[in-house]
Design an enzyme around this catalytic site. Structure first.
Site, short mmCIF file in Angstrom:
data_model
loop_
_atom_site.label_atom_id
_atom_site.label_comp_id
_atom_site.label_asym_id
_atom_site.label_seq_id
_atom_site.Cartn_x
_atom_site.Cartn_y
_atom_site.Cartn_z
N HIS A 128 0.85 -1.10 -0.09
CA HIS A 128 0.03 0.12 -0.07
C HIS A 128 0.82 1.30 0.14
O HIS A 128 0.61 2.23 -0.36
CB HIS A 128 -0.96 0.11 1.19
CG HIS A 128 -2.02 -0.87 1.09
ND1 HIS A 128 -2.97 -1.16 0.14
CD2 HIS A 128 -2.09 -2.00 2.14
CE1 HIS A 128 -3.61 -2.14 0.46
NE2 HIS A 128 -3.43 -2.83 1.53
N ASP A 165 -2.96 -10.52 -2.63
CA ASP A 165 -3.60 -10.01 -1.23
C ASP A 165 -5.05 -9.47 -1.49
O ASP A 165 -5.30 -9.21 -2.70
CB ASP A 165 -2.69 -8.71 -0.97
CG ASP A 165 -3.02 -8.27 0.49
OD1 ASP A 165 -2.33 -8.60 1.70
OD2 ASP A 165 -4.19 -7.63 0.72
N HIS A 167 -6.58 -7.19 -0.79
CA HIS A 167 -6.55 -5.56 -1.04
C HIS A 167 -5.88 -5.31 -2.35
O HIS A 167 -4.78 -5.72 -2.46
CB HIS A 167 -5.85 -4.70 0.16
CG HIS A 167 -6.63 -5.13 1.56
ND1 HIS A 167 -6.26 -6.01 2.25
CD2 HIS A 167 -7.92 -4.75 2.06
CE1 HIS A 167 -6.97 -6.11 3.64
NE2 HIS A 167 -7.96 -5.14 3.29
N ASP A 246 -4.67 -12.56 3.17
CA ASP A 246 -6.01 -12.08 3.99
C ASP A 246 -7.03 -12.35 3.04
O ASP A 246 -8.23 -12.01 3.68
CB ASP A 246 -5.66 -10.79 4.32
CG ASP A 246 -5.13 -9.71 3.19
OD1 ASP A 246 -4.76 -10.38 1.98
OD2 ASP A 246 -5.00 -8.66 3.55
ZN LIG Z 1 -4.36 -7.08 2.66
#
Ligand SMILES: [Zn+2]
Length: 307
Positions: A128, A165, A167, A246
């Site tokens: 991120h 991931d 995200h 995740d």
């Molecule tokens: Zn994540």
């Protein structure tokens, strides 16, 4: 074939709060499952070394990096919040430097050894972090540091970064959006933090946004249709993986329903692509994964898939 695991005890120095999901116990959970897995005959464990400022400057703004160094808290109980999710305490910068440095170590390993693969069990995660902003538990973009180092250090022209991931890897996309030497493939729950990626228009960014509730069969079908032909066409000299776990069914950070077998499958597929295009060179770096039991089991399934 062997897999080298890069990690460092300093990666556990970064402590957030008692209730924060991105905690040192994540690395312990992975280590426990590696010991239980009986894989020690194919795993070599090595200590990571820290990234230098020059390594960071390849992907981050100089002012951003220097600002983090200048603001590093010194006292035990001192800390600053870099964004609503991302804390910097007295051990954070050192952990982040070793996490970022591990990718360089892993790139060196796979570029110089025969048919080698590597996994970096490090934290804080990185995908991120943008060129000039810490966010979503991430300070330095570990996978981007590794990709930029590989392109700088070795006579290679193309690096594929695969990010599974749950995200979107917004920071990695931000850093390489204008860089045609990098193919970026990300699958993620949408909508979900950081609410980016669904509308990206770039021939070398292959984003696969999927709705909450997605099961492994659907996820596999979409990434196989979108990612694999793009990777074949791109013909990378090196494959890097932002390995976030995740999206697991038991991980309540999001609402995907992936299981260990899905991580085993993607590892096998990426390993085959690496064998086909780039002498097997593949480096995976830990991103998310917050249910400790599911994280440990998923990493083992992934590593078995690489074999
Ligand atoms: Zn994540």
């Amino acid at each position: 074939m062997a897999i080298t695991i890069f990690s460092h005890s300093y990666c556990s120095l970064h402590k957030v709060t008692e209730v924060h999901p991105e905690r040192p116990a994540r690395l312990g959970a992975i280590n426990d499952q590696l010991i239980r897995s009986g894989m020690e005959y194919v795993l070599t464990q090595k200590d990571a070394t820290p990234a230098s400022k020059d390594d960071l400057y390849r992907v981050h703004d100089i002012a951003y990096v220097n600002d983090l160094f200048a603001r590093e808290p010194q006292a035990d109980d001192d800390h600053i919040w870099l964004d609503p999710d991302t804390l910097m305490g007295p051990g954070t910068l050192r952990a982040a430097l070793y996490a970022a440095g591990s990718g360089k170590n892993a790139v060196d390993e796979v570029m110089t050894a025969e048919n080698a693969k590597a996994f970096c069990a490090v934290r804080p995660p990185g995908h991120h972090a943008t060129a000039n902003q810490a966010m979503g538990f991430c300070l330095f973009n570990n996978i981007a540091v590794a990709a930029a180092y590989a392109l700088h250090q070795y006579p290679i022209e193309r690096v594929a970064i695969i990010d599974f991931d749950v995200h979107h890897g917004n920071g990695t996309e931000d850093i390489f959006l204008q860089d045609e030497r990098v193919l970026f493939c990300s699958s993620f729950q949408h909508p979900l933090y950081p609410d980016t990626g669904a509308d990206t228009m770039s021939p070398h960014v292959i984003n696969v946004p999927l709705a909450a509730g997605c099961y492994g069969t659907e996820w596999r079908q979409h990434v196989a249709e979108r990612w694999f032909p793009a990777i074949d066409h791109f013909a990378p000299d090196l494959i890097l993986v932002s390995a976030g776990f995740d999206g697991h069914l038991e991980d309540d950070m999001a609402q995907f329903n992936l299981v260990e077998d899905d991580y085993h499958w993607i590892a096998q597929e990426l390993s085959n692509l690496a064998n086909q295009h780039c002498h097997g060179r593949l480096v995976a770096m830990l991103e998310g994964g917050y249910n400790l039991s599911a994280l440990g089991r998923s990493v083992v399934a992934f590593l078995k898939g690489l074999l």
